[in-house]
Each structure stands twice: as C-alpha cells, then as structure tokens.
Design a protein around this motif. Sequence first.
Motif, mmCIF file in Angstrom:
data_model
loop_
_atom_site.group_PDB
_atom_site.id
_atom_site.type_symbol
_atom_site.label_atom_id
_atom_site.label_comp_id
_atom_site.label_asym_id
_atom_site.label_seq_id
_atom_site.Cartn_x
_atom_site.Cartn_y
_atom_site.Cartn_z
ATOM 1 N N ALA A 153 0.835 -1.207 0.000
ATOM 2 C CA ALA A 153 0.000 0.000 0.000
ATOM 3 C C ALA A 153 0.871 1.259 0.000
ATOM 4 C CB ALA A 153 -0.926 -0.009 1.212
ATOM 5 N N LEU A 156 2.378 1.784 -3.488
ATOM 6 C CA LEU A 156 1.415 2.294 -4.469
ATOM 7 C C LEU A 156 1.076 3.765 -4.205
ATOM 8 C CD1 LEU A 156 -0.988 -0.780 -4.773
ATOM 9 C CD2 LEU A 156 0.643 0.054 -6.481
ATOM 10 N N GLN A 237 2.398 -3.447 -10.701
ATOM 11 C CA GLN A 237 1.307 -2.750 -10.027
ATOM 12 C C GLN A 237 0.194 -3.715 -9.632
ATOM 13 O OE1 GLN A 237 -0.471 0.312 -12.418
ATOM 14 N NE2 GLN A 237 -2.095 0.748 -10.927
ATOM 15 N N LEU A 238 -0.198 -4.611 -10.528
ATOM 16 C CA LEU A 238 -1.240 -5.577 -10.212
ATOM 17 C C LEU A 238 -0.797 -6.541 -9.115
ATOM 18 C CD1 LEU A 238 -2.588 -6.419 -13.781
ATOM 19 C CD2 LEU A 238 -3.781 -5.175 -11.970
ATOM 20 N N GLN A 241 -1.244 -4.829 -5.830
ATOM 21 C CA GLN A 241 -2.663 -4.793 -5.468
ATOM 22 C C GLN A 241 -3.128 -6.153 -4.955
ATOM 23 O OE1 GLN A 241 -4.548 -3.405 -9.053
ATOM 24 N NE2 GLN A 241 -3.869 -1.288 -8.786
ATOM 25 N N TRP A 242 -2.670 -7.223 -5.614
ATOM 26 C CA TRP A 242 -3.011 -8.561 -5.139
ATOM 27 C C TRP A 242 -2.444 -8.807 -3.742
ATOM 28 C CZ3 TRP A 242 0.671 -12.290 -3.947
ATOM 29 C CH2 TRP A 242 0.154 -13.523 -3.563
#
Length: 364
Positions: A153, A156, A237-238, A241-242
């Motif tokens: 987090a 990002l 990025q994905l 998020q995962w």
Amino acid sequence: MARGAMENSSSPSADKIEEEVAAAVEEAKELSDAVSVHISRNQTDEQPLRQRAVALDSKIRSLRSSLYSLLHNKNLNPNLADKLDEDLQRARCILVDGDASSLLPGHAQGRFLRMFLGPINVRASRKDVQLKVKEEYNSYRDRTALLFLLFPAILLVLRSWIWDGCLPAFPVQIYQAWLLFLYTGLALRENILRVNGSDIRPWWIYHHYIAMLMALVSLTWEIKGQPDCAKRQRGVQLFLQWAMMQGIAMLLQNRYQRQRLYTRIALGKAKRMDVVWGETAGVDGQLWLLCPILFILQGFEAYVGLLLLKTAFVGVISEWQVVFCGFLLVLMAIGNFTNTVQTLMTKSRFKAKMRRSKSKQALN
C-alpha cells in the motif's frame, strides 16, 4: 616484617580456595554421574510407556478403518458410526494433546529443514514447548499479515504521489527481498510444526516453497522505467494490489478463525497443535464473508499471472523472469482454488453429519 605478616595471613586463604575449587570439581563429576544414571533410568522406564502409546495409536487407527469398512458395507447404523467416530477422534485428541504425544513418532524431518538446520532434531519432548512453537508461529503470522497489507500500500501511494506513476527499482526489490524472508520463515515454522504433530496441509507448505522461488526469481527481474513506464510496470502494479488483498484475507483468517479453532479444541474436535489455514475453522457467517474474498483473490492471482505471460508473449517485456513468475502465479491460484473447494466439501459433509446427529437426538 609487615610484608612477611601479610604473606602469612594470605596463605590460609589461598589454601582454602584451592580446597574449594577441588571440591567444586569433584561435585561437578558426582552431579554429572548422578544425572547420567537418572537419564538412563528414565529411558528404561519410558520404553514400556512408549510401546503402549504407539500400540494405542495403532489401535485407534485400526478401529477407525474397521468402522469405515463396516459403514461402507452397510453393516453398521450410520448414527452409531458417527458417535463411535467422534469417540475415536476424542480419544486420539487426548493421546496427542497430552504429555504422551512426546512418546509417539513424529513426522520425518524433510529435506527443507535439513538443508537449513542440518541433521538436528526439532521435535520438542514437552507439550508446553510444542505449544510455545505454535504460539510463536501465530504471532509471526499476525505481524506479517499487517506488513503484507501495509508494505505494498505504501509503495502504491508513493508511486502516485511522489514517483509520478513510475516505481523505482530499489524499493520494489526491498519488498521482494522481504517476501523471500517472509515465505522462508513461514516454511521453516510450518515444517517444525508438522514434526511436532500439527495438521498443516501439505499444499500450504508447497505453496510457500513456490512463493519463495518466485520471490527469489523476481529479485533478478529488472524493473523497467521510462519511457512507457505505466505499460511496462503494469504487472508489478497488479501484483502489489493482489498482495494488499492477500493481507486483508490473512487478517480476517487470523482474527476470526482462530477463535473458532479454540472452540473446536475445547470440544475435542481438533488438536492443540492444529493451526488455522484456509477456511477450515470458520463459522457460517464468517465463511459468507471470507469465501468470496478468497475466490476473488485466487481469480485475481491467476489474472496477474496470465497478464505477465501475455506481456512476455506479445513482446512488451520478454525477460524469462516474467514468464516464470506468471506461470508460478497461475499454478498457485489453481492449487489454492482446489484446496479451498476440497475444504468446503469436507465442511459440507461434516455439517450434514451434525444435522443427522441432531435429528436423531430430536427423535429420541
């Protein structure tokens, strides 16, 4: 004369300390011999108890096998079979949760433990030590679940606010190195728990082996920057998020399911060395919340893996690390999904068994 008087006064003290040292050496020898005799006597007395414990464990397994055989051939009333099965489960929990558990043979130490720790025995001889190992494992999971959520987090947020949408390589590699440390620590602890009688499913240990391999490979993955940074870093990025979603799922499991596990232990339906993984310990209300999150998480994991494979095959990022990590993510997603479905089916059969038992009690 004063000097001679001082030498005379110090002589008795020197003789006394010499005698005390000799007495201490002799006492150490006697104590060592006494302890050796005590250990030898305990080993002699322990052998019949060990044989009884192994024989009883074998008897319980044999009785359960015979019970299932009679039930399969319809030679036994299902309600009576359920009651006898619960009694056998309770007997086994008493055997493996007490001090007698140290007399039972444990799981063999695998190559993973031998590779990191060498040929040492990690099986605790006392139950309180085994339970401390389990509590340390739970504490480690609690700490890492929070970091699993916060670490990606923060990356990002900094990507959007400070780094203009382009992640620098160094902080991402720090995160990947932390993942390698995390999964190695989990795998070591879980192997030690299995040696000490825990029921951790083999898939979760294999899952962490795969995750360790992926983290190690990702450390060699060059993080692409400008130009076209957003496209080149889409997989990273994905993945972050995962990882945030994984942290949320871990927090839910740690918070709610452990309470249910303690209830099952109190009822004699689980062992004190058992741990929470997946959704085995959840109650209905928690499963309605947790299962959709788990399935979404598994689907997203497979999506990230397929996206990495796609970026490699269309030539956007052609490094072998991308293909390898994409394949491992898809493999873990399939394994997690299969394990979750098997767990839910087992739970469904258990609930049906409980309903039959309650119906019988109502009729009586």
